[in-house]
Design a protein around this motif. Structure first.
Motif, short mmCIF file in Angstrom:
data_model
loop_
_atom_site.label_atom_id
_atom_site.label_comp_id
_atom_site.label_asym_id
_atom_site.label_seq_id
_atom_site.Cartn_x
_atom_site.Cartn_y
_atom_site.Cartn_z
N ASP A 180 -6.80 10.43 8.81
CA ASP A 180 -5.73 9.87 9.64
C ASP A 180 -5.46 8.41 9.32
N ALA A 181 -5.92 7.94 8.16
CA ALA A 181 -5.59 6.58 7.74
C ALA A 181 -4.15 6.51 7.28
N ALA A 182 -3.58 7.65 6.92
CA ALA A 182 -2.17 7.73 6.53
C ALA A 182 -1.66 9.13 6.81
N VAL A 183 -0.40 9.22 7.20
CA VAL A 183 0.26 10.51 7.38
C VAL A 183 1.48 10.57 6.47
N ASN A 184 1.87 11.78 6.15
CA ASN A 184 3.10 11.99 5.39
C ASN A 184 4.25 12.09 6.39
N GLU A 185 5.02 11.02 6.46
CA GLU A 185 6.13 10.95 7.41
C GLU A 185 7.43 10.77 6.63
N ASN A 186 8.21 11.85 6.58
CA ASN A 186 9.48 11.82 5.83
C ASN A 186 9.26 11.40 4.38
N GLU A 187 8.21 12.00 3.79
CA GLU A 187 7.88 11.76 2.38
C GLU A 187 7.50 10.31 2.09
N LYS A 188 6.94 9.65 3.09
CA LYS A 188 6.38 8.31 2.91
C LYS A 188 5.06 8.22 3.65
N LEU A 189 4.16 7.38 3.16
CA LEU A 189 2.90 7.16 3.85
C LEU A 189 3.12 6.23 5.04
N ALA A 190 2.55 6.62 6.18
CA ALA A 190 2.71 5.82 7.39
C ALA A 190 1.41 5.86 8.18
N ILE A 191 1.29 4.96 9.16
CA ILE A 191 0.13 4.94 10.05
C ILE A 191 0.20 6.14 11.00
N ALA A 192 -0.94 6.77 11.22
CA ALA A 192 -0.99 7.94 12.10
C ALA A 192 -0.98 7.50 13.55
N ASN A 193 0.04 7.92 14.29
CA ASN A 193 0.11 7.72 15.74
C ASN A 193 -0.40 6.35 16.17
N PRO A 194 0.37 5.29 15.91
CA PRO A 194 -0.08 3.93 16.22
C PRO A 194 -0.55 3.75 17.66
N HIS A 195 0.01 4.53 18.59
CA HIS A 195 -0.36 4.42 20.00
C HIS A 195 -1.85 4.68 20.23
N PHE A 196 -2.45 5.50 19.36
CA PHE A 196 -3.86 5.84 19.52
C PHE A 196 -4.77 5.08 18.56
N CYS A 197 -4.22 4.23 17.72
CA CYS A 197 -5.05 3.42 16.83
C CYS A 197 -5.92 2.49 17.67
N LEU A 198 -7.19 2.43 17.33
CA LEU A 198 -8.08 1.53 18.05
C LEU A 198 -7.88 0.08 17.62
N ASN A 199 -7.38 -0.11 16.40
CA ASN A 199 -7.09 -1.47 15.92
C ASN A 199 -5.91 -1.37 14.95
N ILE A 200 -4.73 -1.70 15.43
CA ILE A 200 -3.52 -1.50 14.63
C ILE A 200 -3.50 -2.40 13.39
N GLU A 201 -4.04 -3.62 13.49
CA GLU A 201 -4.05 -4.51 12.33
C GLU A 201 -4.92 -3.94 11.22
N LYS A 202 -6.09 -3.44 11.59
CA LYS A 202 -6.96 -2.83 10.58
C LYS A 202 -6.34 -1.55 10.03
N ALA A 203 -5.63 -0.81 10.87
CA ALA A 203 -4.95 0.40 10.41
C ALA A 203 -3.91 0.06 9.35
N GLU A 204 -3.18 -1.02 9.57
CA GLU A 204 -2.18 -1.46 8.59
C GLU A 204 -2.85 -1.88 7.28
#
Length: 231
Positions: A180-204
């Motif tokens: 869940d470090a990356a999801v395929n969102e419209n054929e691009k890599l994106a952060i998985a469900n930012p609302h549930f990320c424990l640390n959005i900066e580290k996720a980025e």
């Protein structure tokens, strides 16, 4: 060596959804990456068999992180295939083996206090879902840069979604298994469900870390395989 994605389709809240655990095939042995929700063992077995493989050759299960859609059927796999090795990071191992209360459960309990009334029922269900997960011991605890599976697979620490999240880099196939470090969102890599990320900066930062590997194939647990033109 090859990586196969295992599309698992299921209904949740009246909608059809799909997750994509990965199967690594190396030297006639199988390694499963993540195990789906509770009771998903038969669904995953079916996909593995459909691809022509024998579950008796399942040797390892790698858990990218502690979330119910990733470890839900781990206990069932360990009971049915007791010889398998369970592999996870040091941090996530504490939650998988219930040495410590999981970060996700702590987060869910804290969020329940501020959820609007119409969402509290789901919040309470989610907490019970996490509490009901059965736990197993982790056989091998890994860290960033560790080479596993006969050196063919490199562990990449990708915190943010959870603090001990790991992804996997397979240089010979120019491929990454993202968890869940990356999801395929419209054929691009994106952060998985930012609302549930424990640390959005580290996720980025972790997403950028995976992108900087310049892999050709990214096997995303949510959204499925993304193939990029790296030339």
């Amino acid at each position: 060596m090859e990586i196969l994605e295992l599309p698992i389709e299921f209904e949740f809240n009246g909608q059809m959804q799909r997750i994509y655990p990965s199967l690594i095939v190396l030297n006639d042995q199988l390694t499963l990456v993540d195990t789906g929700y509770p009771n998903f063992l038969p669904l995953i077995e079916k996909e593995i068999i459909k691809n022509g493989f024998d579950l008796k050759k399942l040797r390892n299960i790698i858990i990218t992180h502690y979330d119910d859609d990733h470890i839900g059927s781990l206990f069932d796999f360990k009971v049915k295939y007791p010889w398998i090795n369970v592999i996870a990071s040091e941090v996530e191992s504490k939650f998988i083996s219930v040495e410590e209360k999981s970060e996700r459960l702590v987060q869910a309990e804290e969020m329940l206090e501020v959820l609007p009334n119409e969402e509290k029922e789901f919040g309470e269900w989610f907490i019970q879902q996490l509490k009901s997960l059965k736990h197993v011991s982790v056989d091998y605890k890994v860290k960033d840069g560790d080479k596993i599976l006969d050196g063919a697979c490199i562990v990449v620490e990708t915190p943010g979604h959870t603090s001990g999240h790991i992804s996997l880099y397979i240089p010979s196939l120019n491929s990454v298994i993202t968890g869940d470090a990356a999801v395929n969102e419209n054929e691009k890599l994106a952060i998985a469900n930012p609302h549930f990320c424990l640390n959005i900066e580290k996720a980025e930062e972790s997403l950028k870390k995976l992108q900087n590997l310049n892999a050709e194939n990214y096997y995303c647990y949510h959204g499925g395989k993304l193939t990029l033109n790296t030339r």
